[in-house]
Enzyme design. Structure first.
Site, PDB file in Angstrom:
ATOM      1  N   LYS A  33       2.511  -2.577   6.204  1.00 47.96           N
ATOM      2  CA  LYS A  33       2.753  -2.509   4.767  1.00 47.96           C
ATOM      3  C   LYS A  33       4.193  -2.069   4.478  1.00 47.96           C
ATOM      4  O   LYS A  33       4.775  -2.463   3.461  1.00 47.96           O
ATOM      5  CB  LYS A  33       1.745  -1.569   4.101  1.00 47.96           C
ATOM      6  CG  LYS A  33       0.297  -2.090   4.152  1.00 47.96           C
ATOM      7  CD  LYS A  33       0.137  -3.374   3.357  1.00 47.96           C
ATOM      8  CE  LYS A  33      -1.313  -3.747   3.130  1.00 47.96           C
ATOM      9  NZ  LYS A  33      -1.495  -4.961   2.320  1.00 47.96           N
ATOM     10  N   SER A  84       0.863  -1.185   0.000  1.00 48.22           N
ATOM     11  CA  SER A  84       0.000   0.000   0.000  1.00 48.22           C
ATOM     12  C   SER A  84       0.898   1.233   0.000  1.00 48.22           C
ATOM     13  O   SER A  84       2.027   1.188   0.518  1.00 48.22           O
ATOM     14  CB  SER A  84      -0.872   0.028   1.259  1.00 48.22           C
ATOM     15  OG  SER A  84      -1.475   1.299   1.408  1.00 48.22           O
ATOM     16  N   TYR A 110      -1.469  -0.359  10.492  1.00 43.78           N
ATOM     17  CA  TYR A 110      -1.651  -0.951   9.145  1.00 43.78           C
ATOM     18  C   TYR A 110      -0.518  -0.487   8.235  1.00 43.78           C
ATOM     19  O   TYR A 110       0.115  -1.289   7.532  1.00 43.78           O
ATOM     20  CB  TYR A 110      -3.014  -0.524   8.601  1.00 43.78           C
ATOM     21  CG  TYR A 110      -3.237  -0.770   7.131  1.00 43.78           C
ATOM     22  CD1 TYR A 110      -3.659  -2.001   6.661  1.00 43.78           C
ATOM     23  CD2 TYR A 110      -3.036   0.260   6.195  1.00 43.78           C
ATOM     24  CE1 TYR A 110      -3.881  -2.218   5.292  1.00 43.78           C
ATOM     25  CE2 TYR A 110      -3.252   0.056   4.840  1.00 43.78           C
ATOM     26  CZ  TYR A 110      -3.674  -1.180   4.391  1.00 43.78           C
ATOM     27  OH  TYR A 110      -3.881  -1.388   3.045  1.00 43.78           O
TER      28      TYR A 110
HETATM   29  P1  NAP Z   1     -11.542  -5.860   0.080  1.00 48.12           P
HETATM   30  O1  NAP Z   1     -12.293  -5.280  -1.065  1.00 48.12           O
HETATM   31  O2  NAP Z   1     -11.931  -5.442   1.451  1.00 48.12           O
HETATM   32  O3  NAP Z   1     -11.619  -7.450  -0.058  1.00 48.12           O
HETATM   33  C1  NAP Z   1     -11.206  -8.202   0.943  1.00 48.12           C
HETATM   34  C2  NAP Z   1     -11.080  -9.639   0.424  1.00 48.12           C
HETATM   35  O4  NAP Z   1     -10.226 -10.276   1.341  1.00 48.12           O
HETATM   36  C3  NAP Z   1     -12.361 -10.401   0.404  1.00 48.12           C
HETATM   37  O5  NAP Z   1     -12.330 -11.287  -0.690  1.00 48.12           O
HETATM   38  C4  NAP Z   1     -12.336 -11.168   1.723  1.00 48.12           C
HETATM   39  O6  NAP Z   1     -13.169 -12.306   1.590  1.00 48.12           O
HETATM   40  C5  NAP Z   1     -10.857 -11.455   1.843  1.00 48.12           C
HETATM   41  N1  NAP Z   1     -10.256 -11.603   3.164  1.00 48.12           N
HETATM   42  C6  NAP Z   1     -10.364 -10.792   4.219  1.00 48.12           C
HETATM   43  N2  NAP Z   1      -9.598 -11.236   5.250  1.00 48.12           N
HETATM   44  C7  NAP Z   1      -8.969 -12.351   4.805  1.00 48.12           C
HETATM   45  C8  NAP Z   1      -8.051 -13.267   5.384  1.00 48.12           C
HETATM   46  N3  NAP Z   1      -7.629 -13.139   6.647  1.00 48.12           N
HETATM   47  N4  NAP Z   1      -7.613 -14.302   4.636  1.00 48.12           N
HETATM   48  C9  NAP Z   1      -8.036 -14.460   3.358  1.00 48.12           C
HETATM   49  N5  NAP Z   1      -8.907 -13.634   2.766  1.00 48.12           N
HETATM   50  C10 NAP Z   1      -9.365 -12.584   3.484  1.00 48.12           C
HETATM   51  O7  NAP Z   1      -9.966  -5.606  -0.052  1.00 48.12           O
HETATM   52  P2  NAP Z   1      -9.223  -4.581  -1.002  1.00 48.12           P
HETATM   53  O8  NAP Z   1      -9.584  -3.188  -0.595  1.00 48.12           O
HETATM   54  O9  NAP Z   1      -9.416  -4.998  -2.411  1.00 48.12           O
HETATM   55  O10 NAP Z   1      -7.699  -4.790  -0.556  1.00 48.12           O
HETATM   56  C11 NAP Z   1      -6.923  -5.823  -1.083  1.00 48.12           C
HETATM   57  C12 NAP Z   1      -5.452  -5.517  -0.772  1.00 48.12           C
HETATM   58  O11 NAP Z   1      -5.094  -4.255  -1.284  1.00 48.12           O
HETATM   59  C13 NAP Z   1      -5.098  -5.494   0.709  1.00 48.12           C
HETATM   60  O12 NAP Z   1      -3.808  -6.017   0.891  1.00 48.12           O
HETATM   61  C14 NAP Z   1      -5.085  -4.009   1.022  1.00 48.12           C
HETATM   62  O13 NAP Z   1      -4.262  -3.700   2.121  1.00 48.12           O
HETATM   63  C15 NAP Z   1      -4.501  -3.479  -0.264  1.00 48.12           C
HETATM   64  N6  NAP Z   1      -4.819  -2.064  -0.499  1.00 48.12           N
HETATM   65  C16 NAP Z   1      -6.091  -1.696  -0.786  1.00 48.12           C
HETATM   66  C17 NAP Z   1      -6.345  -0.348  -1.024  1.00 48.12           C
HETATM   67  C18 NAP Z   1      -7.706   0.131  -1.395  1.00 48.12           C
HETATM   68  O14 NAP Z   1      -7.882   1.357  -1.540  1.00 48.12           O
HETATM   69  N7  NAP Z   1      -8.674  -0.744  -1.582  1.00 48.12           N
HETATM   70  C19 NAP Z   1      -5.309   0.595  -0.941  1.00 48.12           C
HETATM   71  C20 NAP Z   1      -4.037   0.168  -0.631  1.00 48.12           C
HETATM   72  C21 NAP Z   1      -3.787  -1.176  -0.422  1.00 48.12           C
HETATM   73  P3  NAP Z   1     -13.745 -13.114   2.879  1.00 48.12           P
HETATM   74  O15 NAP Z   1     -14.569 -12.148   3.647  1.00 48.12           O
HETATM   75  O16 NAP Z   1     -14.492 -14.268   2.297  1.00 48.12           O
HETATM   76  O17 NAP Z   1     -12.514 -13.545   3.612  1.00 48.12           O
END
Ligand code: NAP
Length: 253
Positions: A162, A145, A158
């Site tokens: 990262k 991130s 968090y």
């Molecule tokens: P998200 O939309 O909240 O999706 C979360 C996904 O993770 C779901 O499929 C959930 O399914 C699964 N999950 C949650 N906890 C888990 C665990 N302990 N083990 C396995 N699966 C798990 O997530 P996102 O925003 O796309 O983020 C994905 C990645 O990108 C993360 O590493 C996050 O830190 C990074 N990131 C995101 C953003 C952003 O703006 N979205 C920005 C910077 C970095 P279940 O509920 O079935 O487990």
């Protein structure tokens, strides 16, 4: 028929039933990889598989809470059993359990954050590497991130987790290069599906959006093509790098 750039490759993607993970899984499958999706809940896996298959994509899925050893082992075992190989690991799972002043974070929340966001990434990589070594090649992408580069108020722990992934990427890249395994990191900026707690904080969101050069938040698909590229032959000479996908948001030189 034209073969995709990832044709013949087997990919494991964690936390891939929605958001960035699902977009990555979809893109890898479109680019020809055989993809194993996963997340904690069977219902999420079933729903995502249904979506992918409705799009004509080749994917399997299994439950894997990355913080659970038996789930990590089952993910690797099932992928190996179904596809006989693993070429790509995209470690995408992370939690953001605490919001507030970092010094107010409890030991329990700190430990859990690091267990899922850092330790599980390391342990899953350890499980996958022997399969890549056997194959004589591999590509690993850790999803970090921009918070790993630049601390944001209220999500300090968090962000620190990262930051650890930036270091882990470098260490693994050095250690795995002799085995022809490349390790890179993706650092997304503000992508639309981010944590509803932050998203619903209007002032945070407004301030953040104003700092994005491209003046828009990102979409999961903005991240997916970059991961596919990192796993492809076009990135054969790229390892130990972190690519930010943040619409120009300033987080490093
Ligand atoms: P998200 O939309 O909240 O999706 C979360 C996904 O993770 C779901 O499929 C959930 O399914 C699964 N999950 C949650 N906890 C888990 C665990 N302990 N083990 C396995 N699966 C798990 O997530 P996102 O925003 O796309 O983020 C994905 C990645 O990108 C993360 O590493 C996050 O830190 C990074 N990131 C995101 C953003 C952003 O703006 N979205 C920005 C910077 C970095 P279940 O509920 O079935 O487990």
């Amino acid at each position: 028929m034209q073969l995709g750039v990832l044709s013949g490759k087997v990919a494991v993607v964690t936390a891939s039933t929605q958001g960035i993970g699902l977009a990555i899984a979809r893109r890898l499958a479109r680019d020809g990889a055989q993809v194993m999706i996963s997340s904690r809940k069977q219902a999420s896996v079933d729903k995502a598989l249904e979506q992918l298959r409705a799009e004509g994509l080749d994917a399997l899925g299994t439950v894997c809470h990355v913080g659970k050893r038996e789930d990590r082992e089952a993910l690797v075992r099932r992928t190996e059993r179904r596809h006989g190989a693993i070429d790509i690991l995209v470690s995408n799972a992370a939690v953001n359990l605490f919001m507030g002043r970092a010094l107010d974070c409890s030991e329990e929340a700190w430990d859990k954050t690091f267990e899922v966001n850092v330790k599980a990434v390391f342990l899953l990589t350890k499980l996958v590497v022997p399969h890549m070594e056997q194959r004589g090649r591999g590509s690993i992408v850790l999803v970090g991130s921009i918070a790993g580069y630049r601390p944001f108020p209220t999500i300090g722990p968090y962000g620190v987790s990262k930051t650890a992934l930036l270091g882990l990427t470098k260490v693994l890249a050095d250690e795995l290069a002799p085995a022809n395994i490349r390790v890179n990191c993706l650092a997304p900026g503000l992508i639309t599906q981010f944590s509803s707690a932050l998203w619903s904080d209007d002032s945070f969101r407004r301030r953040f959006e104003a700092a994005i050069t491209l003046r828009r938040t990102g979409e999961p698909e903005d991240c997916a093509g970059v991961v596919s590229f990192l796993c492809s032959r076009d990135a054969a000479y790229i390892t130990g790098e972190t690519i930010t996908v943040a619409g120009g948001f300033h987080c490093r030189l």
